[in-house]
Motif scaffolding. Structure first.
Motif, PDB file in Angstrom:
ATOM      1  N   CYS A 152      -9.376  26.287 -26.783  1.00  0.00           N
ATOM      2  CA  CYS A 152      -9.200  24.878 -26.405  1.00  0.00           C
ATOM      3  C   CYS A 152     -10.380  23.995 -26.766  1.00  0.00           C
ATOM      4  O   CYS A 152     -10.556  22.910 -26.215  1.00  0.00           O
ATOM      5  CB  CYS A 152      -8.921  24.771 -24.901  1.00  0.00           C
ATOM      6  SG  CYS A 152      -7.456  25.694 -24.375  1.00  0.00           S
ATOM      7  N   GLY A 153     -11.227  24.450 -27.658  1.00  0.00           N
ATOM      8  CA  GLY A 153     -12.349  23.636 -28.069  1.00  0.00           C
ATOM      9  C   GLY A 153     -11.896  22.447 -28.903  1.00  0.00           C
ATOM     10  O   GLY A 153     -10.944  22.527 -29.675  1.00  0.00           O
ATOM     11  N   GLY A 154     -12.575  21.321 -28.733  1.00  0.00           N
ATOM     12  CA  GLY A 154     -12.273  20.139 -29.517  1.00  0.00           C
ATOM     13  C   GLY A 154     -11.159  19.266 -28.968  1.00  0.00           C
ATOM     14  O   GLY A 154     -10.895  18.197 -29.516  1.00  0.00           O
ATOM     15  N   THR A 155     -10.483  19.695 -27.910  1.00  0.00           N
ATOM     16  CA  THR A 155      -9.415  18.876 -27.337  1.00  0.00           C
ATOM     17  C   THR A 155     -10.018  17.776 -26.461  1.00  0.00           C
ATOM     18  O   THR A 155     -11.100  17.936 -25.892  1.00  0.00           O
ATOM     19  CB  THR A 155      -8.453  19.726 -26.494  1.00  0.00           C
ATOM     20  OG1 THR A 155      -9.189  20.385 -25.459  1.00  0.00           O
ATOM     21  CG2 THR A 155      -7.763  20.770 -27.354  1.00  0.00           C
ATOM     22  N   ASP A 156      -9.298  16.683 -26.341  1.00  0.00           N
ATOM     23  CA  ASP A 156      -9.731  15.591 -25.482  1.00  0.00           C
ATOM     24  C   ASP A 156      -9.768  16.058 -24.029  1.00  0.00           C
ATOM     25  O   ASP A 156      -8.825  16.700 -23.550  1.00  0.00           O
ATOM     26  CB  ASP A 156      -8.770  14.407 -25.624  1.00  0.00           C
ATOM     27  CG  ASP A 156      -9.209  13.201 -24.818  1.00  0.00           C
ATOM     28  OD1 ASP A 156     -10.014  12.413 -25.329  1.00  0.00           O
ATOM     29  OD2 ASP A 156      -8.731  13.061 -23.671  1.00  0.00           O
ATOM     30  N   LEU A 157     -10.862  15.756 -23.325  1.00  0.00           N
ATOM     31  CA  LEU A 157     -11.030  16.262 -21.967  1.00  0.00           C
ATOM     32  C   LEU A 157      -9.942  15.758 -21.022  1.00  0.00           C
ATOM     33  O   LEU A 157      -9.399  16.511 -20.215  1.00  0.00           O
ATOM     34  CB  LEU A 157     -12.405  15.878 -21.423  1.00  0.00           C
ATOM     35  CG  LEU A 157     -13.603  16.677 -21.943  1.00  0.00           C
ATOM     36  CD1 LEU A 157     -14.900  16.129 -21.360  1.00  0.00           C
ATOM     37  CD2 LEU A 157     -13.456  18.151 -21.610  1.00  0.00           C
ATOM     38  N   ILE A 158      -9.602  14.475 -21.128  1.00  0.00           N
ATOM     39  CA  ILE A 158      -8.643  13.896 -20.180  1.00  0.00           C
ATOM     40  C   ILE A 158      -7.230  14.392 -20.468  1.00  0.00           C
ATOM     41  O   ILE A 158      -6.529  14.875 -19.573  1.00  0.00           O
ATOM     42  CB  ILE A 158      -8.702  12.359 -20.227  1.00  0.00           C
ATOM     43  CG1 ILE A 158     -10.081  11.875 -19.753  1.00  0.00           C
ATOM     44  CG2 ILE A 158      -7.601  11.754 -19.351  1.00  0.00           C
ATOM     45  CD1 ILE A 158     -10.262  10.374 -19.828  1.00  0.00           C
ATOM     46  N   SER A 159      -6.784  14.280 -21.714  1.00  0.00           N
ATOM     47  CA  SER A 159      -5.434  14.730 -22.038  1.00  0.00           C
ATOM     48  C   SER A 159      -5.301  16.235 -21.885  1.00  0.00           C
ATOM     49  O   SER A 159      -4.268  16.748 -21.441  1.00  0.00           O
ATOM     50  CB  SER A 159      -5.066  14.311 -23.468  1.00  0.00           C
ATOM     51  OG  SER A 159      -5.945  14.902 -24.421  1.00  0.00           O
TER      52      SER A 159
END
Length: 305
Positions: free
Chosen positions: A184-191
């Protein structure tokens, strides 16, 4: 470019995370007398999703268009939020002391360190392993009175299955930390957090409607506890955890959980008058020394960086 303010905040992130995360055990103890564990967690997830949804709209969060990535985020949510929180709340609801529950979950750095070597092929130095073992020793010392076989207090007031619930929580947060780092690296923290909480909310909703009565006594204590768990834990502490996972190796991030147990014990002393003896104070010092060894590089590491 990193400013001075950013640098100070980065340095304060681990301590802030430990302080916020430790209050989760206290918040559970405050809220569980008025609602069943999965029902309380279901409401917590729904309120958190409302807050995250508003943040996502306001900040125009970037959403992943990949169903595969969304699936990875959902698995992380089931582990980090579902298994971890479900196990902790179930154990405390069964009568297991918050401090003892924190102790079991505090074994996470050793589990994560072993899994990081076996699964992620991370290199863990002898210095790090020494720190992890020191941290474990410190955690045991902090709650030595409750774990002493001759005290007659072990398992008093709660069933054996509560221990298994805490162990399930331990493995949930350990595997979730590694899964988050790997997939899950690089994904937007909020979404990303929104998808994770959706998965956890679904699981808690199914459990709540299938095995609980869903009766809730809306007292001021419950409202305060729920607000604290949503705003401070689900939004604040979890965001810090995900940010820390991105910045450091898995074993180093996991080592911070060693400090949660002594901090929780201190909070329990302040709020519930649980006394800290000399052994507990010594254990805190040992745990801090262990964390220091893990999160700071050795001379060789500094020379090669």
């Amino acid at each position: 470019m990193t400013t001075t303010g950013d640098s100070i905040w980065i340095r304060l992130m681990p301590a802030t995370f430990v302080l916020l995360w430790s209050t989760g055990f206290i918040g559970a103890k405050f809220g569980l007398p008025y609602a069943e564990p999965f029902t309380l967690l279901f409401y917590r997830m729904l309120l958190t999703l409302m807050c995250l949804g508003l943040l996502a709209l306001a900040l125009r969060a970037r959403w992943s268009g990949s169903w595969r990535q969304a699936g990875h985020l959902a698995v992380t949510g089931l582990l980090v939020h579902g298994a971890y929180l479900g196990g902790v709340f179930t154990a405390i609801n069964a009568g297991m002391p918050a401090g003892l529950t924190a102790l079991v979950v505090g074994l996470q750095p050793l589990i994560t360190g072993v899994l990081a070597v076996l699964v992620l092929k991370e290199t863990v130095s002898g210095r790090v392993w020494t720190g992890l073992l020191l941290g474990l020793a410190g955690v045991v010392l902090v709650l030595a009175e409750k774990l002493a076989p001759g005290s007659g207090n072990l398992f008093e007031g709660f069933p054996l299955w509560a221990v298994f619930a805490a162990v399930a929580s331990l493995f949930g947060i350990s595997m979730g930390t590694l899964y988050q780092k790997r997939f899950c690296g690089g994904t937007d923290l909020i979404s990303g957090a929104f998808i994770q909480y959706c998965a956890a909310a679904t699981a808690f909703g199914i459990l709540s409607f299938s095995i609980e009565t869903r009766q809730v006594h809306w007292t001021p204590e419950l409202i305060f506890a729920l607000g604290w768990l949503v705003l401070v834990l689900s939004l604040g502490a979890i965001s810090l955890l995900l940010a820390l996972i991105r910045r450091g190796a898995s074993a180093q991030v996991a080592s911070l959980f060693y400090l949660v147990t002594p901090v929780t014990a201190l909070e329990a002393w302040l709020l519930f008058d649980e006394r800290l003896g000399l052994i507990a104070v010594a254990g805190t010092a040992v745990a801090v020394a262990g964390v220091y060894l893990v999160i700071t590089p050795g001379r060789a590491g500094r020379a090669s960086s």
